[in-house]
Design a protein around this motif. Structure first.
Motif, PDB file in Angstrom:
ATOM      1  N   UNK A  56       0.829  -1.211   0.000  1.00  0.00           N
ATOM      2  CA  UNK A  56       0.000   0.000   0.000  1.00  0.00           C
ATOM      3  C   UNK A  56       0.861   1.257   0.000  1.00  0.00           C
ATOM      4  N   UNK A  57       1.923   1.257   0.816  1.00  0.00           N
ATOM      5  CA  UNK A  57       2.807   2.419   0.871  1.00  0.00           C
ATOM      6  C   UNK A  57       3.572   2.600  -0.436  1.00  0.00           C
ATOM      7  N   UNK A  58       4.035   1.488  -1.014  1.00  0.00           N
ATOM      8  CA  UNK A  58       4.793   1.558  -2.266  1.00  0.00           C
ATOM      9  C   UNK A  58       3.922   2.073  -3.406  1.00  0.00           C
ATOM     10  N   UNK A  59       2.707   1.539  -3.502  1.00  0.00           N
ATOM     11  CA  UNK A  59       1.803   1.970  -4.570  1.00  0.00           C
ATOM     12  C   UNK A  59       1.450   3.438  -4.396  1.00  0.00           C
ATOM     13  N   UNK A  60       1.211   3.848  -3.164  1.00  0.00           N
ATOM     14  CA  UNK A  60       0.885   5.258  -2.919  1.00  0.00           C
ATOM     15  C   UNK A  60       2.048   6.171  -3.311  1.00  0.00           C
ATOM     16  N   UNK A  61       3.270   5.778  -2.953  1.00  0.00           N
ATOM     17  CA  UNK A  61       4.435   6.595  -3.309  1.00  0.00           C
ATOM     18  C   UNK A  61       4.625   6.668  -4.819  1.00  0.00           C
ATOM     19  N   UNK A  62       4.439   5.531  -5.503  1.00  0.00           N
ATOM     20  CA  UNK A  62       4.611   5.527  -6.950  1.00  0.00           C
ATOM     21  C   UNK A  62       3.521   6.347  -7.640  1.00  0.00           C
ATOM     22  N   UNK A  63       2.298   6.231  -7.141  1.00  0.00           N
ATOM     23  CA  UNK A  63       1.198   6.985  -7.740  1.00  0.00           C
ATOM     24  C   UNK A  63       1.416   8.488  -7.585  1.00  0.00           C
ATOM     25  N   UNK A  64       1.891   8.890  -6.408  1.00  0.00           N
ATOM     26  CA  UNK A  64       2.087  10.312  -6.148  1.00  0.00           C
ATOM     27  C   UNK A  64       3.402  10.823  -6.720  1.00  0.00           C
ATOM     28  N   UNK A  65       4.253   9.907  -7.206  1.00  0.00           N
ATOM     29  CA  UNK A  65       5.484  10.350  -7.827  1.00  0.00           C
ATOM     30  C   UNK A  65       5.246  11.085  -9.126  1.00  0.00           C
ATOM     31  N   UNK A  66       4.164  10.712  -9.837  1.00  0.00           N
ATOM     32  CA  UNK A  66       3.823  11.357 -11.102  1.00  0.00           C
ATOM     33  C   UNK A  66       2.453  12.017 -11.026  1.00  0.00           C
ATOM     34  N   UNK A  67       1.908  12.112  -9.846  1.00  0.00           N
ATOM     35  CA  UNK A  67       0.571  12.683  -9.701  1.00  0.00           C
ATOM     36  C   UNK A  67       0.591  13.710  -8.579  1.00  0.00           C
ATOM     37  N   UNK A  68      -0.280  14.691  -8.694  1.00  0.00           N
ATOM     38  CA  UNK A  68      -0.319  15.780  -7.716  1.00  0.00           C
ATOM     39  C   UNK A  68      -1.027  15.353  -6.446  1.00  0.00           C
ATOM     40  N   UNK A  69      -0.813  16.141  -5.394  1.00  0.00           N
ATOM     41  CA  UNK A  69      -1.529  15.913  -4.140  1.00  0.00           C
ATOM     42  C   UNK A  69      -2.941  16.489  -4.211  1.00  0.00           C
ATOM     43  N   UNK A  70      -3.083  17.599  -4.920  1.00  0.00           N
ATOM     44  CA  UNK A  70      -4.389  18.223  -5.111  1.00  0.00           C
ATOM     45  C   UNK A  70      -4.502  18.659  -6.570  1.00  0.00           C
ATOM     46  N   UNK A  71      -5.653  18.410  -7.167  1.00  0.00           N
ATOM     47  CA  UNK A  71      -5.905  18.778  -8.560  1.00  0.00           C
ATOM     48  C   UNK A  71      -6.993  19.853  -8.592  1.00  0.00           C
ATOM     49  N   UNK A  72      -6.716  20.934  -9.299  1.00  0.00           N
ATOM     50  CA  UNK A  72      -7.664  22.046  -9.408  1.00  0.00           C
ATOM     51  C   UNK A  72      -8.026  22.234 -10.877  1.00  0.00           C
ATOM     52  N   UNK A  73      -9.318  22.252 -11.174  1.00  0.00           N
ATOM     53  CA  UNK A  73      -9.798  22.499 -12.528  1.00  0.00           C
ATOM     54  C   UNK A  73     -10.917  23.524 -12.496  1.00  0.00           C
ATOM     55  N   UNK A  74     -11.201  24.077 -13.663  1.00  0.00           N
ATOM     56  CA  UNK A  74     -12.246  25.080 -13.768  1.00  0.00           C
ATOM     57  C   UNK A  74     -13.609  24.462 -14.012  1.00  0.00           C
ATOM     58  N   UNK A  75     -14.629  25.291 -14.213  1.00  0.00           N
ATOM     59  CA  UNK A  75     -15.980  24.767 -14.428  1.00  0.00           C
ATOM     60  C   UNK A  75     -16.149  24.087 -15.777  1.00  0.00           C
TER      61      UNK A  75
END
Length: 416
Positions: A56-75
């Protein structure tokens, strides 16, 4: 309270009763086999839960290695006035950095091979963390033509690409031609290969500078959204609320925990279910210990009767049997915990050695999210396993202790 304290002679008798005489070796073997069963159960629980925690920790680290902690988009599908939004979110104290991004699905083709992938445009000046995963070539830069890409090692292998090759990317965001809607296609130069350690990214993500994908899809200065990276990713849900309050009402904000909630909930449920199932090993060993202690009591009826005739109380007899069970469960738990911690600590080395000897790969990155079996020891989980095992062992002694205390001296010594 003092009457419940164990006395020296009770310790001596408990140890002696666990040692077998020639005629009682079978009973002693059953007794010690229950302790071995507890050790195996504790060891298995520690190793399996450590592997699941590590995964679980490894997958989370790998996922967040190329992904943001927070994603913001418009309407809408794109965000026009993103520069003002970027300044707003960068001013928040918990945000380490923020960057715009553009992404969309494309079909990557080279020769006769073609694979679908996610084309993501990144701000080159704000992507140093991604550049650290480059294993061949270099990361994209802002010099010269923007039509350059870096791709995952698996996708490069599937397409048969080499550095400097031209890969054609076709975007479904097409324009209108006399014959109707038509996709847009453009050649990109492969300048680098990355290894994220996460198969889903290595096989399905292509990175390019933002201007390249903006020109490919004719988006002007618009972006898909903003990526936020925090000092502490565990605060993502709290910071997401602050971001939503600071931005206009049309902002769409999602943190990494919400984005992957179903996946991590599934991992958590699987970890709990596996713990419950493997706990049955300890429970079977405990029931085996109950049966073995009852057999010991039946074999030692004469000795117990003699103890009672010379003044031993019912409570003293119960304490002797409880000490026997406690020693069995305690030794089994201690041995199992030590073996489990050692095995979990060196599990990756052991499995790598076995893979080298046998030539068999236990986990394939193309089947699972990761290509190795990680292990992460959780002190809290280990403590809970040890405490529960000891409690179950002590509870298992109550019935045999009651049976021993109920032995009538006159009947047990009638024919002696």
């Amino acid at each position: 309270m003092k009457q419940w304290l164990f006395r020296p002679h009770e310790w001596m008798l408990a140890r002696r009763y666990l040692r077998s005489r020639r005629s009682e070796r079978f009973v002693s073997l059953i007794s010690w086999s229950s302790g071995i069963g507890i050790a195996i159960g504790v060891m298995t629980l520690i190793v399996v839960l450590s592997v699941m925690n590590g995964a679980a920790s490894e997958i989370r680290d790998k996922m967040l290695g190329f992904s943001s902690h927070i994603d913001v988009q418009g309407p809408g599908d794109t965000l026009e006035g993103w520069r003002g939004w970027l300044k707003t979110v960068e001013s928040l104290p918990d945000v380490e950095r923020a960057a715009p991004y553009v992404q969309g699905q494309v079909l990557a083709s080279y020769g006769a091979r073609a694979y679908g992938a996610l084309l993501k445009g990144v701000d080159v000046a704000r992507s140093d963390d991604i550049a650290q995963h480059i294993i061949r070539g270099r990361f994209v830069n802002s010099e010269g033509s923007p039509f350059q890409v870096v791709m995952g090692k698996t996708l490069v292998r599937k397409l048969g690409l080499e550095l400097g090759d031209q890969v054609r990317l076709m975007s479904p965001s097409g324009g209108i031609s006399p014959s109707g809607a038509a996709p847009r296609m453009r050649g990109f130069t492969l300048v680098g290969v990355f290894d994220s350690g996460f198969h889903e990214y290595d096989v399905g993500v292509i990175l390019t500078p933002i201007p390249a994908i903006q020109r490919l899809n004719r988006m002007g200065d618009a972006v898909t959204g903003l990526e936020l990276f925090l000092h502490d990713r565990e605060l993502a849900s709290q910071v997401a609320g602050q971001v939503k309050s600071a931005l206009p009402s049309g902002a769409w904000v999602i943190d990494w925990q919400q984005r992957n909630r179903a996946f991590f909930n599934a991992l958590k449920t699987e970890r709990v279910a596996m713990g419950v199932i493997l706990s049955l090993i300890i429970m079977v060993a405990v029931f085996n210990m109950v049966a073995s202690l009852v057999m010991v009591v039946m074999e030692r009826r004469k000795e117990i009767a003699i103890l009672k005739t010379i003044g031993a109380s019912r409570l003293s007899v119960m304490r002797i049997v409880m000490l026997m069970g406690t020693m069995l469960s305690g030794i089994g738990t201690l041995v199992g915990a030590i073996l489990g911690l050692l095995l979990a600590w060196k599990l990756d080395v052991l499995l790598a050695w076995i893979e080298t000897i046998t030539g068999v790969q236990f986990m394939s990155g193309e089947v699972y999210f990761i290509d190795h079996i990680p292990s992460k020891i959780d002190p809290m989980s280990v403590s809970v396993i040890v405490i529960i095992s000891l409690i179950m062992g002590v509870l298992a002694t109550l019935y045999p202790a009651w049976r021993a205390a109920s032995v009538p001296p006159a009947e047990a010594l009638r024919y002696e």
